[in-house]
Every structure is written in structure tokens, then in C-alpha cells.
Motif scaffolding. Structure first.
Motif, PDB file in Angstrom:
ATOM      1  N   ARG A   1       0.858  -1.187   0.000  1.00 17.03           N
ATOM      2  CA  ARG A   1       0.000   0.000   0.000  1.00 17.03           C
ATOM      3  C   ARG A   1       0.888   1.229   0.000  1.00 17.03           C
ATOM      4  NH1 ARG A   1      -3.193  -2.830   4.660  1.00 17.03           N
ATOM      5  NH2 ARG A   1      -4.655  -4.111   3.476  1.00 17.03           N
ATOM      6  N   GLN A   2       0.706   2.054  -1.028  1.00 17.49           N
ATOM      7  CA  GLN A   2       1.497   3.272  -1.172  1.00 17.49           C
ATOM      8  C   GLN A   2       0.775   4.225  -2.110  1.00 17.49           C
ATOM      9  OE1 GLN A   2       5.473   3.160  -3.188  1.00 17.49           O
ATOM     10  NE2 GLN A   2       6.225   4.059  -1.269  1.00 17.49           N
ATOM     11  N   ASP A   3       0.868   5.523  -1.797  1.00 16.15           N
ATOM     12  CA  ASP A   3       0.262   6.552  -2.651  1.00 16.15           C
ATOM     13  C   ASP A   3      -1.217   6.288  -2.904  1.00 16.15           C
ATOM     14  OD1 ASP A   3       2.710   7.840  -2.843  1.00 16.15           O
ATOM     15  OD2 ASP A   3       3.283   6.759  -4.663  1.00 16.15           O
ATOM     16  N   ASP A   4      -1.941   5.890  -1.853  1.00 22.84           N
ATOM     17  CA  ASP A   4      -3.387   5.633  -1.929  1.00 22.84           C
ATOM     18  C   ASP A   4      -3.737   4.518  -2.905  1.00 22.84           C
ATOM     19  OD1 ASP A   4      -4.001   7.712  -0.093  1.00 22.84           O
ATOM     20  OD2 ASP A   4      -3.808   9.188  -1.689  1.00 22.84           O
ATOM     21  N   GLN A   5      -2.809   3.618  -3.149  1.00 27.10           N
ATOM     22  CA  GLN A   5      -3.060   2.472  -4.005  1.00 27.10           C
ATOM     23  C   GLN A   5      -2.688   1.196  -3.263  1.00 27.10           C
ATOM     24  OE1 GLN A   5      -1.996   2.775  -8.258  1.00 27.10           O
ATOM     25  NE2 GLN A   5      -1.042   4.712  -7.739  1.00 27.10           N
ATOM     26  N   GLU A   6      -3.270   0.110  -3.682  1.00 28.37           N
ATOM     27  CA  GLU A   6      -2.952  -1.190  -3.105  1.00 28.37           C
ATOM     28  C   GLU A   6      -2.638  -2.172  -4.221  1.00 28.37           C
ATOM     29  OE1 GLU A   6      -5.096  -3.110   0.325  1.00 28.37           O
ATOM     30  OE2 GLU A   6      -5.682  -4.557  -1.233  1.00 28.37           O
ATOM     31  N   ALA A   7      -1.505  -2.852  -4.092  1.00 30.28           N
ATOM     32  CA  ALA A   7      -1.124  -3.887  -5.054  1.00 30.28           C
ATOM     33  C   ALA A   7      -1.018  -5.206  -4.302  1.00 30.28           C
ATOM     34  CB  ALA A   7       0.205  -3.538  -5.705  1.00 30.28           C
ATOM     35  N   ARG A   8      -1.803  -6.190  -4.731  1.00 32.39           N
ATOM     36  CA  ARG A   8      -1.741  -7.533  -4.142  1.00 32.39           C
ATOM     37  C   ARG A   8      -0.922  -8.397  -5.100  1.00 32.39           C
ATOM     38  NH1 ARG A   8      -5.499  -7.322   0.014  1.00 32.39           N
ATOM     39  NH2 ARG A   8      -5.148  -9.529   0.481  1.00 32.39           N
ATOM     40  N   LEU A   9       0.247  -8.793  -4.639  1.00 30.86           N
ATOM     41  CA  LEU A   9       1.203  -9.474  -5.501  1.00 30.86           C
ATOM     42  C   LEU A   9       1.278 -10.957  -5.163  1.00 30.86           C
ATOM     43  CD1 LEU A   9       4.117  -6.875  -5.244  1.00 30.86           C
ATOM     44  CD2 LEU A   9       2.233  -6.918  -6.894  1.00 30.86           C
ATOM     45  N   THR A  10       1.157 -11.775  -6.184  1.00 31.90           N
ATOM     46  CA  THR A  10       1.339 -13.210  -6.078  1.00 31.90           C
ATOM     47  C   THR A  10       2.449 -13.611  -7.050  1.00 31.90           C
ATOM     48  OG1 THR A  10      -0.412 -13.513  -7.705  1.00 31.90           O
ATOM     49  CG2 THR A  10      -1.049 -13.650  -5.380  1.00 31.90           C
ATOM     50  N   PRO A  11       2.958 -14.839  -6.983  1.00 35.28           N
ATOM     51  CA  PRO A  11       4.020 -15.234  -7.921  1.00 35.28           C
ATOM     52  C   PRO A  11       3.636 -14.925  -9.361  1.00 35.28           C
ATOM     53  CG  PRO A  11       3.782 -16.882  -6.221  1.00 35.28           C
ATOM     54  CD  PRO A  11       2.675 -15.902  -5.993  1.00 35.28           C
ATOM     55  N   GLY A  12       4.568 -14.302 -10.086  1.00 33.12           N
ATOM     56  CA  GLY A  12       4.285 -13.882 -11.450  1.00 33.12           C
ATOM     57  C   GLY A  12       3.909 -12.423 -11.553  1.00 33.12           C
ATOM     58  N   MET A  13       3.846 -11.717 -10.402  1.00 27.49           N
ATOM     59  CA  MET A  13       3.561 -10.285 -10.397  1.00 27.49           C
ATOM     60  C   MET A  13       4.629  -9.565  -9.591  1.00 27.49           C
ATOM     61  SD  MET A  13      -0.560 -10.125  -9.795  1.00 27.49           S
ATOM     62  CE  MET A  13      -0.554  -8.350 -10.050  1.00 27.49           C
ATOM     63  N   GLY A  14       5.000  -8.364 -10.038  1.00 28.63           N
ATOM     64  CA  GLY A  14       5.989  -7.572  -9.323  1.00 28.63           C
ATOM     65  C   GLY A  14       5.587  -6.117  -9.275  1.00 28.63           C
ATOM     66  N   SER A  15       6.191  -5.371  -8.372  1.00 28.02           N
ATOM     67  CA  SER A  15       5.905  -3.938  -8.273  1.00 28.02           C
ATOM     68  C   SER A  15       7.171  -3.168  -7.979  1.00 28.02           C
ATOM     69  CB  SER A  15       4.886  -3.653  -7.175  1.00 28.02           C
ATOM     70  OG  SER A  15       3.579  -3.730  -7.652  1.00 28.02           O
ATOM     71  N   LEU A  16       7.283  -2.030  -8.616  1.00 31.51           N
ATOM     72  CA  LEU A  16       8.364  -1.096  -8.368  1.00 31.51           C
ATOM     73  C   LEU A  16       7.841  -0.043  -7.400  1.00 31.51           C
ATOM     74  CD1 LEU A  16      11.259  -0.434  -9.306  1.00 31.51           C
ATOM     75  CD2 LEU A  16      10.246   1.006 -11.078  1.00 31.51           C
ATOM     76  N   MET A  17       8.529   0.135  -6.273  1.00 26.33           N
ATOM     77  CA  MET A  17       8.076   1.077  -5.252  1.00 26.33           C
ATOM     78  C   MET A  17       9.223   2.003  -4.869  1.00 26.33           C
ATOM     79  SD  MET A  17       8.120  -1.320  -1.823  1.00 26.33           S
ATOM     80  CE  MET A  17       8.195   0.098  -0.718  1.00 26.33           C
ATOM     81  N   THR A  18       8.857   3.172  -4.367  1.00 22.03           N
ATOM     82  CA  THR A  18       9.850   4.134  -3.907  1.00 22.03           C
ATOM     83  C   THR A  18       9.915   4.119  -2.381  1.00 22.03           C
ATOM     84  OG1 THR A  18      10.434   6.477  -3.801  1.00 22.03           O
ATOM     85  CG2 THR A  18       8.096   5.975  -3.956  1.00 22.03           C
ATOM     86  N   LEU A  19      11.130   4.329  -1.846  1.00 24.59           N
ATOM     87  CA  LEU A  19      11.293   4.472  -0.404  1.00 24.59           C
ATOM     88  C   LEU A  19      11.113   5.918   0.029  1.00 24.59           C
ATOM     89  CD1 LEU A  19      14.409   2.180   0.201  1.00 24.59           C
ATOM     90  CD2 LEU A  19      11.991   1.577   0.254  1.00 24.59           C
ATOM     91  N   GLY A  20      10.895   6.800  -0.946  1.00 22.80           N
ATOM     92  CA  GLY A  20      10.746   8.213  -0.650  1.00 22.80           C
ATOM     93  C   GLY A  20       9.343   8.614  -0.232  1.00 22.80           C
ATOM     94  N   ALA A  21       8.425   7.638  -0.127  1.00 25.80           N
ATOM     95  CA  ALA A  21       7.049   7.908   0.297  1.00 25.80           C
ATOM     96  C   ALA A  21       6.631   6.836   1.307  1.00 25.80           C
ATOM     97  CB  ALA A  21       6.109   7.897  -0.906  1.00 25.80           C
ATOM     98  N   PRO A  22       5.719   7.149   2.217  1.00 28.17           N
ATOM     99  CA  PRO A  22       5.269   6.151   3.197  1.00 28.17           C
ATOM    100  C   PRO A  22       4.674   4.924   2.512  1.00 28.17           C
ATOM    101  CG  PRO A  22       4.533   8.350   3.812  1.00 28.17           C
ATOM    102  CD  PRO A  22       5.067   8.462   2.425  1.00 28.17           C
TER     103      PRO A  22
END
Length: 318
Positions: free
Chosen positions: A98-119
């Protein structure tokens, strides 16, 4: 870690007293990643293990542990700034980001790029095993031409995504057989492909032709970076496209022919500075052999890109 070193190390809570396991985990994860709050579902029985490989530029962690929630609060973001990025890839179980008012539910075969510069909040169940790939901010902000890539799931089961998935798993599997230069070289290519994947996912109307042009241009630059005569115009002539087509293709990913050429030449110099076979070359030799007009031009661009001079990097690699 010292500049130029490649390390592989493993940590497991089984090595410490059960009463100290959560402190052990918080300390090591915090030092490898970024300051966070740790919320353990069952502190009394917590178990976890991780294997970390990396250099001063990139890091890949293969980890598994019991249910936990990692939280980077607004306070921590203010007090402990960190603008780098992480690419998350579960291999088993489910990750919820959960970041930037969005939610990503990741299972095998899915990935997400996230920043450490935001909560953010990162949660997973007890069956999780996954990768966390650490990427410096400069490797993302320039190519993507933005500060915060969306924390949405990227498909890693087909096409380019599957290639990225395979490269990360191979990088992990061969962790004990890599050198500093090899690890960074593979990581550079993974990040380049990740940026293409993220941009493509964010541009459903992107022209397939321009994506093909971009891929061919990148390959051409990589193969001819040392040629001092390499320019956007020479690329267009060699590849059979117009300069405008090349400019449009690179503009979509936030770069230009000139910037792309400079970036590839700097990577070439960095790899040669870390290569024992190139120790006999002076900085001037390296500059001319890598397409730069002079040692001073190389040193200025190199320090701007990597934060150290070519000489400092060479000494740090020894």
C-alpha cells in the motif's frame, strides 16, 4: 559496503535466542533496506531467513519469514530520507503493498516497483518467499522521467516481464559464481528492462514500432559506445531510421540519444575500472577507449553520475 565489493551473506533467526529473534530481524532488515517499523504477528515464535547479494550499487535479497508488516511512516520518511527504489517479486505466497493511496496484491508472477521516498505498508502471510531488488534512485528517475513509479502489479509471466523474472531468478541462483562487474552488469540490464516494462505498462497507446526502435537503439549504443563518432545522426544512418523516429522513441522513456550514449559510455568506463585486465590503462586511456574526448570530460561526467571520480572508484575496487 566498500566501493567495488561484491558480497554474499545469509542470516537466519535460528542462529539466535528465540527471545531475540524479532530484534535480530528488525536490525538486519533495517540495515539492508531502510528505517521502518516492524509489526510481528507472533513475536514469540517468529522465524525468518534471508540471503543477500550485492555491491555498493545494487542488492538482491531472497527472503522468507513468518507473517509480518513493514511500515515506513511519514515521520520516518522525514527523519530518514531515502529516495531509492525496490522491486518486489513474491516467489511463494502473497505480498500486499500500500502506497500513494493504491494497493497492489502481488502473487508469484507479479511484481511492483516502489519508492522508499514515500510512506508505505508491506504485509505478507507466513508462507511468503520473495525477492527484494534494490535500485538507486538515479537508475529510475532518469529513465522513467518521474519520481514515483506507480505501485501497481507488473505481469512477469509473459513477454518482457517473463524475461525480467528469469533474469532475477538466475542472478540469485548464480550468486556464488559472480564477480562485482558481472553482478552490476546483469543488474544494469534488469533495471533497463524494468524501466521499459514500467513505461510500457503505463502507456497502453504506445506504438509498437517505437518500442522496437527503442530496443534496437539501445542495443546499437551498447555495441558501439566506444566509438567517438557515435551520435544520434550516425545511429539513424546505421539503423535505417530517421533521427526524429529515434528521438521520439527515446523521448517516451525520458531520455535522448546524447544522454543514452553518455550513460552507456560511463557504464563501460565503470566496468573497466573494476576489471583487473584494464589496470594498466590510465584514466586518459580509458577516456579515449570509451568514446570520451578527454580525461577531464570523463571525470566530470563520471563524478556527476556515480558520486566519485574514476580514480576514486578504481582505488576503491582494489
Amino acid at each position: 559496503m566498500p566501493a567495488g565489493t561484491y558480497i554474499v551473506e545469509s542470516q537466519a533467526t535460528g542462529e539466535v535466542d528465540p527471545r531475540e529473534r524479532t530484534d535480530f530481524w528488525s536490525e538486519h532488515v533495517g540495515s539492508y533496506q531502510t528505517p521502518m517499523d516492524f509489526r510481528y504477528a507472533d513475536p514469540g515464535t517468529f522465524r525468518g531467513e534471508m540471503t543477500r547479494q550485492g555491491t555498493d550499487t545494487y542488492q538482491l535479497v531472497d527472503w522468507r519469514c513468518d507473517r509480518i508488516e513493514y511500515v515506513r511512516t511519514p515521520r520516518l520518511v522525514r527523519q530518514e530520507p531515502d529516495h531509492d527504489y525496490r522491486f518486489l517479486l513474491p516467489l511463494r505466497g502473497e505480498l500486499v503493498l500500500r502506497q500513494d493511496d493504491q494497493e497492489a496484491r502481488l502473487t508469484p508472477g507479479m511484481g511492483s516497483l516502489m519508492t522508499l521516498g514515500a510512506p508505505f505498508q508491506l504485509l505478507h502471510d507466513a508462507s511468503l518467499r520473495g525477492f527484494i531488488f534494490s535500485i538507486p534512485a538515479r537508475e529510475i528517475d532518469g529513465p522513467l522521467n518521474r519520481k514515483s513509479p506507480l505501485a501497481t502489479g507488473l505481469d512477469l509471466t509473459t513477454g518482457l516481464g517473463r524475461v525480467v523474472n528469469s533474469m532475477l531468478q538466475s542472478l540469485s541462483a548464480e550468486r556464488n559464481n559472480l564477480t562485482t562487474t558481472e553482478f552490476d552488469a546483469v543488474s544494469d540490464r534488469i533495471v533497463e528492462l524494468l524501466c521499459m516494462l514500467a513505461v510500457g505498462d503505463d502507456r497502453p497507446d504506445a506504438s509498437g514500432h517505437l518500442l522496437e526502435v527503442e530496443a534496437m537503439v539501445r542495443r546499437h549504443v551498447r555495441e558501439h559506445a566506444a566509438d567517438p563518432g557515435l551520435t544520434g545522426t550516425s545511429m539513424a544512418r546505421a539503423l535505417g531510421w530517421s533521427l526524429r523516429q529515434i528521438q521520439l522513441a527515446l523521448q517516451r522513456v525520458g531520455t535522448t540519444p546524447r544522454d543514452l550514449i553518455r550513460e552507456e559510455r560511463l557504464r563501460l568506463v565503470r566496468d573497466r575500472l573494476r576489471c583487473h585486465d584494464c589496470e594498466h590503462m590510465t584514466i586518459t586511456d580509458l577516456a579515449h577507449a570509451s568514446g570520451f574526448s578527454s580525461a577531464s570530460a570523463l571525470s566530470t561526467a563520471f563524478k556527476q553520475r556515480y558520486g566519485v571520480s574514476p580514480r576514486e572508484m578504481r582505488h576503491g575496487a582494489r
